[in-house]
Each structure stands twice: as structure tokens, then as C-alpha cells.
Scaffold this motif. Structure first.
Motif, short mmCIF file in Angstrom:
data_model
loop_
_atom_site.label_atom_id
_atom_site.label_comp_id
_atom_site.label_asym_id
_atom_site.label_seq_id
_atom_site.Cartn_x
_atom_site.Cartn_y
_atom_site.Cartn_z
N HIS A 189 0.84 -1.20 0.00
CA HIS A 189 0.00 0.00 0.00
C HIS A 189 0.87 1.25 0.00
N GLU A 190 0.97 1.89 -1.14
CA GLU A 190 1.83 3.04 -1.32
C GLU A 190 1.59 4.19 -0.34
N PRO A 191 0.34 4.49 0.04
CA PRO A 191 0.13 5.67 0.89
C PRO A 191 0.74 5.58 2.29
N ILE A 192 1.13 4.40 2.77
CA ILE A 192 1.73 4.30 4.10
C ILE A 192 3.19 4.73 3.99
N GLY A 193 3.49 5.88 4.60
CA GLY A 193 4.81 6.45 4.42
C GLY A 193 5.81 6.10 5.50
N ASN A 194 5.38 5.99 6.74
CA ASN A 194 6.31 5.74 7.83
C ASN A 194 5.62 4.95 8.93
N PHE A 206 0.06 8.31 6.70
CA PHE A 206 -0.24 8.26 5.28
C PHE A 206 0.34 9.48 4.58
N VAL A 207 0.93 9.25 3.41
CA VAL A 207 1.51 10.34 2.63
C VAL A 207 1.02 10.22 1.18
N LYS A 208 0.93 11.36 0.52
CA LYS A 208 0.54 11.35 -0.89
C LYS A 208 1.69 10.90 -1.78
N ASP A 209 2.91 11.15 -1.30
CA ASP A 209 4.10 10.78 -2.06
C ASP A 209 5.22 10.48 -1.07
N LYS A 210 5.84 9.32 -1.19
CA LYS A 210 6.88 8.94 -0.24
C LYS A 210 8.13 9.78 -0.39
N GLY A 211 8.30 10.38 -1.57
CA GLY A 211 9.45 11.23 -1.77
C GLY A 211 9.30 12.58 -1.10
N THR A 212 8.14 13.23 -1.33
CA THR A 212 7.90 14.55 -0.73
C THR A 212 7.39 14.45 0.70
N LYS A 213 6.85 13.30 1.07
CA LYS A 213 6.28 13.07 2.41
C LYS A 213 5.09 13.99 2.70
N GLU A 214 4.42 14.42 1.64
CA GLU A 214 3.25 15.29 1.84
C GLU A 214 2.18 14.52 2.61
N THR A 215 1.66 15.14 3.66
CA THR A 215 0.68 14.46 4.50
C THR A 215 -0.60 14.17 3.73
N PHE A 216 -1.33 13.15 4.18
CA PHE A 216 -2.52 12.69 3.46
C PHE A 216 -3.65 12.47 4.49
N PRO A 217 -4.13 13.57 5.12
CA PRO A 217 -5.16 13.41 6.15
C PRO A 217 -6.48 12.85 5.63
N GLU A 218 -6.82 13.13 4.38
CA GLU A 218 -8.08 12.61 3.82
C GLU A 218 -8.07 11.08 3.79
N MET A 219 -6.93 10.53 3.41
CA MET A 219 -6.79 9.08 3.38
C MET A 219 -6.87 8.50 4.80
N ARG A 220 -6.16 9.13 5.71
CA ARG A 220 -6.17 8.67 7.09
C ARG A 220 -7.57 8.67 7.67
N ASN A 221 -8.31 9.75 7.44
CA ASN A 221 -9.66 9.87 7.99
C ASN A 221 -10.60 8.82 7.41
N LYS A 222 -10.43 8.53 6.13
CA LYS A 222 -11.29 7.51 5.50
C LYS A 222 -10.99 6.12 6.05
#
Length: 274
Positions: A189-194, A206-222
Motif C-alpha cells: 500500500h503506497e500511501p503508508i509512508g512511515n 499516510f503520505v501522498k508521495d513517499k518522496g515529498t512526504k506530503e501528509t494525506f489526512p483525507e486518506m487517514r480519515n477515511k
């Protein structure tokens, strides 16, 4: 003037706020900032009564500090005569596989604050400190609701269960099992970053991109909501993280059931292979 509080970034190895220098890491960067910036330009260390922090940051995302940070912090406190206080409200009473999470750092704090897990749900809290710190004259401190006998009995019973059922060891072994399973799930599952944790105090984000580590709260909340519908209670923390903190006496069967539900919830987000 009245008392003041100065905030310092937590030494997060995954998302360091301060740039590392002198070939150091996130922990060195924060320790250097305290000594080289705060104590030289902002405030005198003689005006600092104490440094207070969590051994593992709780609501901020279940973040484990960079290695050796606490040893640096202990040396700073000793050098300037500053008390080192740790908040073990979430991390203490066996949660990390040891009585106190700060034990993983191989240093001795001056004061430990604890609550929550000490009485298995009943409201109770307290502090542990050295005799030198607690050597107050009679009447220096009082409390209206302290010493509740029911909460105190629950606290003693909780300590007995942890010792008699060897739950410190179980928290460590069960926690390592969860970390291993989560890392297996992460590969799919790609969105799991750390993923990070000690004992049964585990967080993953959850991150939108593992390179940029941009947070992904929408994914986490779902994921939290979908897991709830499927019968698994998860708690969010930090910008886009989830915490896993089951009871210390959780069975292997229940642990596997929870992880299986989590993986089923994550399956719709699994990358499609062509």
C-alpha cells in the motif's frame, strides 16, 4: 515578570523541522538549537526552571525522537542546572514494553508525570521525583481531590496484573509482531509512508508521495471511518497518522483479527497492477 514558556521543535527523524548540521541528525539539530540559539540569543539558561517533553510524542503523531537526543538533553540540563521532566501520560505504565518509555533512552529524568494507564481507566495521576526535588516543607502543596481510595485501589490492582501476567514482556513481543505485520502491509500500500513504535505504542502515517512526504489526512480519515464500520476502532494523531494502542493483555487472536480488518480496509487503495 510572570513565568513564560518557550516551545522547541520535537526531534522527528522522519520530518525534521530544523536542518541538521555538523554531520548530526534531527536530535543534534534540536539540542544545538537550544544551546546555540535559545540560550545565546533568546533567554538565559539561568532563567529556565525545567525542560518538559514526552519520551514519545503522542498527539503529535506517535513520534519516536532521534537517537541520542535524550542523552544530549540530559547533558544540557546537568550543565545548566535545569530539571528534565518527562510526560509519560500516554507512554508510561508498560505501554512501550518497559515501565517508562524514557527507559529506552538510557537516561534518568528528574520528574516523571503519569496518569491514564496507571488505573485502567479510573481517573488518577501523579508524579515521581527524586528526594532532592520533593523535599518540601509540610503544607507547601495540597490537593482537594487527591488520594481517591477507589482510584488508588485500581492503580495497585493494575500494577499487580502487569507484574503477575508479565505484561511488560508481552507488550514488547506483541508490539514487535505488529510492527512486522505493518511493514508487510506497507509493501502493498503506497500511501503508508512511515511506521514507528515501541512496544504497543505504534504509529503509522499516510503520505501522498513517499518522496515529498506530503501528509494525506483525507486518506487517514477515511481509513479510520472504514475501519470503524468494519468493527475496528482506530485513533488518529498528528496531521495524517493513526495510532495502534491495544490493551497490554491483548490476545494474539484479537491482534490478528484487528490487523486483518485493517488490511481489508486498505485493500481498495492497493495499487492496481497491469
Amino acid at each position: 515578570t510572570g513565568a513564560a514558556v518557550t516551545l522547541v521543535p520535537f526531534p522527528d527523524p522522519y520530518r525534521p523541522i530544523l536542518p541538521a548540521h555538523h554531520d548530526g541528525d534531527a536530535g543534534d539539530a534540536v539540542a544545538d538549537y537550544i544551546e546555540e540559539v535559545l540560550f545565546r540569543r533568546v533567554l538565559s539558561p539561568d532563567d529556565v526552571a525545567a525542560i518538559l517533553l514526552e519520551p514519545i510524542q503522542g498527539e503529535g503523531g506517535y513520534i519516536i525522537p532521534a537517537p541520542n537526543f535524550f542523552k544530549r538533553l540530559r547533558r544540557i540540563c546537568d550543565r545548566y542546572g535545569i530539571l528534565l521532566i518527562v510526560d509519560e501520560i500516554q507512554s508510561g505504565i508498560g505501554r512501550t514494553g518497559r515501565w517508562w518509555a524514557v527507559e529506552h533512552e538510557s537516561i534518568k529524568p528528574d520528574i516523571i508525570c503519569f496518569a491514564k494507564g496507571i488505573a485502567s481507566g479510573l481517573p488518577i495521576g501523579g508524579i515521581i521525583a527524586s528526594k532532592e526535588v520533593m523535599d518540601w516543607e509540610s503544607g507547601s502543596h495540597a490537593t482537594t481531590f487527591g488520594g481517591n481510595p477507589i482510584a488508588a485501589a485500581a492503580g495497585l490492582a493494575t500494577l499487580n496484573v502487569i507484574e503477575e501476567e508479565n505484561l511488560l514482556h508481552q507488550a514488547g513481543s506483541r508490539g514487535q509482531y505488529v510492527l512486522t505485520r505493518l511493514k508487510e502491509i506497507q509493501k502493498k500500500h503506497e500511501p503508508i509512508g512511515n511506521i514507528r513504535g515501541r512496544g504497543l505504542m505504534i504509529g503509522f502515517e499516510f503520505v501522498k508521495d513517499k518522496g515529498t512526504k506530503e501528509t494525506f489526512p483525507e486518506m487517514r480519515n477515511k481509513v479510520v471511518q472504514d475501519a470503524f464500520v468494519a468493527g475496528l476502532l482506530l485513533l488518529p494523531c498528528g496531521p495524517s497518522s493513526i495510532r495502534i494502542t491495544p490493551p497490554l493483555n491483548i490476545t494474539q487472536e484479537h491482534l490478528d483479527e484487528g490487523l486483518e480488518i485493517l488490511e481489508r480496509v486498505l485493500d481498495p487503495f492497493r495499487p492496481k497492477r497491469i
